[in-house]
Design a protein around this motif. Structure first.
Motif, mmCIF file in Angstrom:
data_model
loop_
_atom_site.group_PDB
_atom_site.id
_atom_site.type_symbol
_atom_site.label_atom_id
_atom_site.label_comp_id
_atom_site.label_asym_id
_atom_site.label_seq_id
_atom_site.Cartn_x
_atom_site.Cartn_y
_atom_site.Cartn_z
ATOM 1 N N PRO A 306 40.727 -18.129 106.427
ATOM 2 C CA PRO A 306 39.291 -18.261 106.120
ATOM 3 C C PRO A 306 39.008 -19.253 105.001
ATOM 4 O O PRO A 306 38.031 -20.001 105.065
ATOM 5 C CB PRO A 306 38.890 -16.840 105.722
ATOM 6 C CG PRO A 306 39.847 -15.973 106.454
ATOM 7 C CD PRO A 306 41.144 -16.714 106.419
ATOM 8 N N TYR A 307 39.860 -19.261 103.981
ATOM 9 C CA TYR A 307 39.614 -20.157 102.858
ATOM 10 C C TYR A 307 39.984 -21.601 103.196
ATOM 11 O O TYR A 307 39.453 -22.535 102.608
ATOM 12 C CB TYR A 307 40.385 -19.671 101.629
ATOM 13 C CG TYR A 307 39.873 -18.333 101.153
ATOM 14 C CD1 TYR A 307 38.649 -18.231 100.499
ATOM 15 C CD2 TYR A 307 40.583 -17.172 101.389
ATOM 16 C CE1 TYR A 307 38.159 -17.007 100.085
ATOM 17 C CE2 TYR A 307 40.101 -15.934 100.976
ATOM 18 C CZ TYR A 307 38.886 -15.864 100.330
ATOM 19 O OH TYR A 307 38.408 -14.654 99.930
ATOM 20 N N LEU A 308 40.881 -21.791 104.148
ATOM 21 C CA LEU A 308 41.205 -23.141 104.574
ATOM 22 C C LEU A 308 40.060 -23.751 105.387
ATOM 23 O O LEU A 308 39.840 -24.961 105.377
ATOM 24 C CB LEU A 308 42.486 -23.124 105.427
ATOM 25 C CG LEU A 308 43.777 -22.717 104.704
ATOM 26 C CD1 LEU A 308 44.932 -22.688 105.697
ATOM 27 C CD2 LEU A 308 44.087 -23.691 103.562
ATOM 28 N N ILE A 314 30.738 -25.010 105.576
ATOM 29 C CA ILE A 314 29.554 -25.144 104.721
ATOM 30 C C ILE A 314 29.367 -26.559 104.179
ATOM 31 O O ILE A 314 28.594 -26.762 103.249
ATOM 32 C CB ILE A 314 29.627 -24.162 103.535
ATOM 33 C CG1 ILE A 314 30.827 -24.519 102.630
ATOM 34 C CG2 ILE A 314 29.707 -22.735 103.993
ATOM 35 C CD1 ILE A 314 30.810 -23.770 101.307
ATOM 36 N N GLN A 315 30.036 -27.538 104.757
ATOM 37 C CA GLN A 315 29.986 -28.885 104.202
ATOM 38 C C GLN A 315 28.574 -29.470 104.208
ATOM 39 O O GLN A 315 28.241 -30.303 103.363
ATOM 40 C CB GLN A 315 30.932 -29.808 104.978
ATOM 41 C CG GLN A 315 30.624 -29.924 106.454
ATOM 42 C CD GLN A 315 31.602 -30.836 107.175
ATOM 43 O OE1 GLN A 315 32.331 -31.584 106.526
ATOM 44 N NE2 GLN A 315 31.631 -30.779 108.502
ATOM 45 N N ASN A 316 27.721 -28.999 105.126
ATOM 46 C CA ASN A 316 26.358 -29.523 105.181
ATOM 47 C C ASN A 316 25.387 -28.752 104.285
ATOM 48 O O ASN A 316 24.268 -29.205 104.052
ATOM 49 C CB ASN A 316 25.846 -29.493 106.630
ATOM 50 C CG ASN A 316 26.618 -30.432 107.530
ATOM 51 O OD1 ASN A 316 27.049 -31.507 107.096
ATOM 52 N ND2 ASN A 316 26.822 -30.021 108.774
ATOM 53 N N GLY A 321 24.361 -22.211 101.563
ATOM 54 C CA GLY A 321 25.026 -21.587 102.693
ATOM 55 C C GLY A 321 24.317 -21.842 104.011
ATOM 56 O O GLY A 321 23.347 -22.599 104.084
ATOM 57 N N ILE A 322 24.798 -21.173 105.052
ATOM 58 C CA ILE A 322 24.241 -21.403 106.386
ATOM 59 C C ILE A 322 23.602 -20.135 106.962
ATOM 60 O O ILE A 322 23.451 -20.009 108.170
ATOM 61 C CB ILE A 322 25.316 -21.938 107.354
ATOM 62 C CG1 ILE A 322 26.524 -21.008 107.417
ATOM 63 C CG2 ILE A 322 25.742 -23.336 106.945
ATOM 64 C CD1 ILE A 322 27.591 -21.477 108.407
ATOM 65 N N VAL A 346 30.397 -14.572 101.487
ATOM 66 C CA VAL A 346 29.225 -14.835 100.659
ATOM 67 C C VAL A 346 29.013 -16.334 100.497
ATOM 68 O O VAL A 346 27.873 -16.824 100.537
ATOM 69 C CB VAL A 346 29.371 -14.152 99.284
ATOM 70 C CG1 VAL A 346 28.249 -14.581 98.347
ATOM 71 C CG2 VAL A 346 29.350 -12.637 99.450
ATOM 72 N N THR A 347 30.084 -17.094 100.316
ATOM 73 C CA THR A 347 29.958 -18.542 100.146
ATOM 74 C C THR A 347 29.398 -19.199 101.406
ATOM 75 O O THR A 347 28.535 -20.080 101.335
ATOM 76 C CB THR A 347 31.316 -19.171 99.791
ATOM 77 O OG1 THR A 347 31.845 -18.530 98.628
ATOM 78 C CG2 THR A 347 31.156 -20.659 99.501
#
Length: 429
Positions: A306-308, A314-316, A321-322, A346-347
């Motif tokens: 998930p962290y990779l 979320i780059q946009n 967040g989205i 959450v991120t």
């Protein structure tokens, strides 16, 4: 309005766990009964003047609401208004602060990190609430052992709450979702917990609570409780509780008895793993290819992958967040069915600003509480395991109330000479 007594808080502590799997179907979602009950309780405290709104916490909740609303508007696909509503409802009691609360300074905690205040020095409401939670967890662990023995020996899973009608049961393990893997080796959820990962988490948390010095338990009770919690942990076959093991080691290291118990547990675990095939299989699976991020190994999918992938997701929209609920689509794309680690969830859903708001809100609660620093760390870590953590509608309300009720020291204004549940004030629960 009549003020609730310690007996009421004891019953509340039992109820928030006992009815954890109950929910009310609203639209396409299900709302936990526990969340609604604790919101009503918070409102009652506010109306009676027992608690007041803390401006900074209210502002942080509003920040979360605004960010979530923006996410829903900008990203209508794969987002869920119900997800935002549940998260806000779970955190809503956190905007309050008990009257007479005096935050414990960090310097005092550092000087005595293991036990800032024992349960005997806390407000009577907090004592009754935490004691109820502890013994309810113990009873759930006993039920988990019965489940484990029955399912492993006879292939029969004893879970009466699975018979609840769908309109009043939260979707979860052994209720809406049947057990379809493992043959006779079922995952024990202790009947009252929504799923096995919760049983695992609360079993280890119960151990930390037992050995942290907060509860006053005899040596015999500590040994019995420890044995039951450990067997329930094995029966759950879930790794969520293992994140609390370092804190459990710290708690056990406080006393000579604890160190002897720790040595006995290690020796027993080694002997059991080598002689009991299911345990050996469980351990080997947990250790197998821990760095494999292909999605075939649950441990890697929960912790690393998930962290990779989070930066790509979320780059946009890194700051906002989205949208609430959007991480669910990501989870479903994985090869193994897991929930998202809380920081990642959450991120992705609320962005960096939302993560900061949730973190500050939680830090404010921890800072105000008079629980031992060890237990505060345990509550903090428990929200970082792969159970949606900071937005989990079952964990957040329970932990919030533990911190809220322990923010006020023992008050002579409403503490009687004896406990109304039948114990002397100088005695132990």
């Amino acid at each position: 309005m009549t003020r609730p007594t310690d007996s009421h808080f004891f019953l509340i502590g039992v109820s928030v766990l006992l009815f954890q799997r109950l929910g009310l179907t609203i639209g396409e979602g299900s709302v936990p009964v526990m969340v609604l009950a604790l919101v009503v309780l918070a409102f009652g405290f506010f109306v009676s003047g027992e608690m007041a709104v803390q401006p900074m916490r209210l502002a942080l909740i509003l920040v979360v609401v605004v960010i979530g609303a923006i996410g829903l508007l900008l990203h209508p696909v794969n987002t869920s208004p119900a997800s935002l509503s549940l998260a806000v409802a779970a955190w809503l009691p956190a905007v309050l602060m008990p009257a007479g609360a005096r935050p414990v300074g960090i310097r005092r905690q550092v000087k005595n990190p293991m036990n800032v205040d024992s349960l005997q020095n806390l407000d009577l409401d907090a004592r009754a609430f935490i004691t109820a939670i502890f013994w309810t967890m113990f009873c759930a662990s006993c039920a988990a052992i019965i489940q484990f023995v029955s399912s492993y020996a006879f292939g029969i899973l004893i879970d009466p709450m699975a018979a609840l009608p769908s309109w009043m049961a939260l979707p979860g393990f052994n209720s809406t979702y049947p057990v379809v893997w493992g043959g006779s080796w079922y995952r024990a959820n202790g009947v009252i917990f929504l799923e096995a990962s919760f049983m695992s988490l609360f079993a280890v948390f119960g151990l930390v609570l037992c050995w942290s010095g907060t509860l006053s338990l005899s040596t015999k009770r500590k040994i019995i409780v420890t044995t039951v919690f450990l067997v329930a942990l094995l029966g759950s076959v879930a790794t969520s509780g293992l994140v609390l093991v370092p804190l459990l080691i710290a708690a056990l290291s406080r006393t000579p008895l604890g160190r002897r118990v720790m040595a006995a547990v290690v020796l027993t675990a080694i002997a059991g793993a080598s002689s009991f095939p299911p345990i050996l299989s469980f351990v080997s699976k947990a250790l197998q290819n821990p760095l494999d991020t292909s999605g075939q190994v649950s441990v890697a999918s929960r912790i690393y992958r998930p962290y990779l992938d989070v930066l790509d997701l979320i780059q946009n929209s890194p700051w906002l967040g989205i949208g609430p609920g959007s991480s669910r689509a990501y989870v479903e794309s994985l090869d193994v069915g897991v929930t998202t680690p809380t920081l990642m969830k959450v991120t992705v859903e609320y962005g960096v600003l939302g993560l900061l708001a949730f973190s500050l809100l939680w830090f404010s609660l921890i800072q105000a509480s008079r629980l031992s620093y060890l237990l505060k760390l345990a509550l903090l870590v428990a929200l970082l395991v792969p159970t949606d953590g900071l937005t989990n509608s079952l964990l957040v309300p329970l932990f919030t109330w533990m911190l809220l009720l322990t923010a006020r020291p023992q008050s002579s204004a409403h503490v009687p000479a004896t406990l109304s549940i039948g114990r002397k004030l100088k005695g132990s629960y």
